[in-house]
Design a protein around this motif. Structure first.
Motif, PDB file in Angstrom:
ATOM      1  N   ALA A  50      -2.329   4.534  -2.710  1.00 51.22           N
ATOM      2  CA  ALA A  50      -3.540   5.341  -2.669  1.00 51.22           C
ATOM      3  C   ALA A  50      -3.325   6.432  -3.388  1.00 51.22           C
ATOM      4  O   ALA A  50      -3.864   7.077  -4.203  1.00 51.22           O
ATOM      5  N   ALA A  51      -1.939   7.165  -3.107  1.00 45.47           N
ATOM      6  CA  ALA A  51      -1.646   8.220  -4.037  1.00 45.47           C
ATOM      7  C   ALA A  51      -1.478   7.823  -5.414  1.00 45.47           C
ATOM      8  O   ALA A  51      -1.836   8.953  -6.228  1.00 45.47           O
ATOM      9  N   LEU A  52      -0.856   6.686  -5.914  1.00 40.66           N
ATOM     10  CA  LEU A  52      -0.672   6.568  -7.271  1.00 40.66           C
ATOM     11  C   LEU A  52      -2.151   6.346  -7.790  1.00 40.66           C
ATOM     12  O   LEU A  52      -2.599   6.645  -9.000  1.00 40.66           O
ATOM     13  N   PHE A  53      -3.350   5.777  -6.912  1.00 34.52           N
ATOM     14  CA  PHE A  53      -4.461   5.647  -7.388  1.00 34.52           C
ATOM     15  C   PHE A  53      -5.062   7.129  -7.993  1.00 34.52           C
ATOM     16  O   PHE A  53      -5.658   7.253  -8.947  1.00 34.52           O
ATOM     17  N   LEU A  54      -5.089   7.930  -6.976  1.00 34.69           N
ATOM     18  CA  LEU A  54      -5.450   9.309  -7.275  1.00 34.69           C
ATOM     19  C   LEU A  54      -5.087   9.906  -8.355  1.00 34.69           C
ATOM     20  O   LEU A  54      -5.848  10.662  -9.014  1.00 34.69           O
ATOM     21  N   VAL A  55      -3.843   9.876  -8.387  1.00 36.88           N
ATOM     22  CA  VAL A  55      -2.895  10.375  -9.421  1.00 36.88           C
ATOM     23  C   VAL A  55      -3.246   9.989 -11.035  1.00 36.88           C
ATOM     24  O   VAL A  55      -3.660  10.711 -11.932  1.00 36.88           O
ATOM     25  N   THR A  56      -3.536   8.550 -10.937  1.00 37.98           N
ATOM     26  CA  THR A  56      -3.742   7.818 -12.179  1.00 37.98           C
ATOM     27  C   THR A  56      -5.500   8.122 -12.519  1.00 37.98           C
ATOM     28  O   THR A  56      -5.610   8.306 -13.656  1.00 37.98           O
TER      29      THR A  56
END
Length: 194
Positions: A50-56
């Motif tokens: 989820a964190a990677l999703f938002l950053v990406t």
């Protein structure tokens, strides 16, 4: 092609072309990744994903906005001999040019599930969402200037390059009704802009 004319591809369509394959490959990789417990466990994998999703999403959406605006502000009017590339051709060229990168990204996302379940797939899906949002932002830019933005095909690497890359020297502009794609790169439906 007539003398002096250039092949032109829609800027928003080039940006948007990667959104669908990245989203679906990411969803499939994340779904398959959830079947593997992984080193970190599913809960940590999903939270990291989820964190990677938002950053990406942010990384795909925000870069080069000033360059897009500068190129749009300096866009020259398209000439009568310029050839406007169909939306389907632009999308096909982008996907063909990136097919091996998409395959490698999918395999890497699946492989990462053995360490962090679902995280790699969510990263890919985030890239797809970010590109879709960037295309929508370009659509608002086009509507605001009442002109569609086009880039010369020969400035794109085999039709699949970045529409705001170093090779791109400027954009061409047409009226809002030109071509077969609406502002933002979506298909026109029934002659109405959507």
């Amino acid at each position: 092609m007539a003398s002096g004319g250039q092949g032109l591809a829609r800027v928003a369509v080039v940006v948007r072309a990667g959104a669908v394959p990245l989203w679906w490959l990411g969803v499939f990789a994340a779904g398959i990744g959830l079947l593997v417990p992984g080193v970190t466990g599913r809960r940590i994998g999903v939270m990291a994903g989820a964190a990677l999703f938002l950053v990406t999403v942010a990384v795909a959406l925000l870069p080069r906005r000033k360059r897009y605006v500068a190129l749009a502000d300096g866009a020259a009017r398209a000439g009568k001999h310029d050839v406007l590339q169909d939306r389907a051709v632009t999308v096909r060229n982008w996907r063909r040019g990136h097919r091996w990168w998409l395959l490698l990204a999918f395999v890497a996302a699946l492989g990462s599930a053995f360490a962090v379940p679902a995280a790699g797939g969510m990263l890919l899906a985030g890239a797809g969402v970010g590109l879709r949002l960037k295309a929508a932002w370009l659509g608002r830019l086009e509507r605001g200037s009442d002109a569609l933005l086009w880039v010369r095909v020969d400035w794109l690497d085999r039709g699949a390059g970045a529409p705001a890359g170093k090779r791109v020297k400027g954009y061409r502009a047409t009226g809002i009704a030109a071509g077969d794609a609406a502002p933002g790169g979506a298909r026109r439906r029934g002659g109405v802009l959507v």
